[in-house]
Design an enzyme around this catalytic site. Sequence first.
Site, PDB file in Angstrom:
ATOM      1  CB  ALA A 298     -20.423  21.666   7.807  1.00 23.83           C
ATOM      2  CE  LYS A 299     -24.649  24.084  14.282  1.00 21.94           C
ATOM      3  NZ  LYS A 299     -25.226  22.871  13.636  1.00 21.94           N
ATOM      4  NE  ARG A 300     -16.645  21.305   7.741  1.00 16.07           N
ATOM      5  CZ  ARG A 300     -16.386  20.143   8.314  1.00 16.07           C
ATOM      6  NH1 ARG A 300     -16.095  20.100   9.605  1.00 16.07           N
ATOM      7  NH2 ARG A 300     -16.415  19.020   7.610  1.00 16.07           N
TER       8      ARG A 300
END
Length: 272
Positions: free
Chosen positions: A94-96
Site C-alpha cells: 500500500a506504501k502508505r
Amino acid sequence: MTFTEQLAAAWQRNDSLLCVGLDPDPHKLPLSLTGAGGAIFSFCREIVDATADLVCAFKPQIAYFHSQRAEDQLEQLIHYIHDAHPGIPVILDAKRGDIGSTAEHYALEAFERYKADAVTVSPYMGFDSMQPYLAYPERGVIVLCRTSNPGGSDVQFLQVDGKPLYQLVAEAARERWNTTGQMGLVVGATFPNEIARVRQIVGDMPLLIPGIGAQGGDIEATVKAGRTADGTGMMINSSRAILYASREKDFAAAARNVALQTRETINRYRHG
C-alpha cells in the site's frame, strides 16, 4: 505467529525466497475470465493455488483492487490465502504515509479490515507516521528505502551529512525505529550495490526486493548482495512475469512453471 516468524518458517518449509506479487490488471486477465463477475479474485486464487508451495509470501498491490472497486475481492483473497495456505504471509503493498491520526486508519485498513500480515509504508513523514502500524506487534511494517524505479534517485540519493538519504533511512530503521523487531525494508533488485550496502547496515532485517522479472533486475547479483549468512533474509518479488505467463486456460500452470524456474534460479545463488 508473528509476521517474522511466519516468514522464517516459509523460507525453510518451501525452500524459497520468492514472493509472488498479485497485481491483477483487468486488461491482461486470461480470456476465459474477461468480463466475469469476481474475475479478479478468481484469477488471483488460481495463481495462489498454483504457486503456494513455491513462495515465502504473497504481495497483493492495493491499487489494482481499489481502481476496479474490488476491495471486497481483496478481502476475500487474503482470507482465502490464510485459510487455504496457512503459514504463507500476506504483504499488503500500500506504501502508505500520512500523519498519525490518518495513519491509525490506514493501519486499521491493513490489519483489521484486510487482515494482512504486513504492510508497506513510506518513511517520508517520519517515525510518528509509522507508529500506528507498529502498535500491532504481530504484524510486519516494511519501509520504503531504495526503490526499484529510476526516479527514486531524485530523492533517495540526496546527500544529507555526506550520506545518501536511503542510507539514513536504513540506519534509522536499525538504530531507532525497529525496537520491536517488526520492520523490513524495500530495496530494489535494479540496484544490487545498494542492496549490499543496506544489508551491511541493517544486519539480518528482512528485505523486500522488487524489480526482477519485468523490471530487469539480475537475480544472481540480487541474491549475492542481499542474502544473510544462512542464505535467507529476502522476499524477492516477481509479479508480471509470473502472473501473465499465459492468457490462455493454462495460465495457472504457466505461472507455476515460471515461479518454479524463478525459485530455482534464486536458490542456485543462495549459498554459493
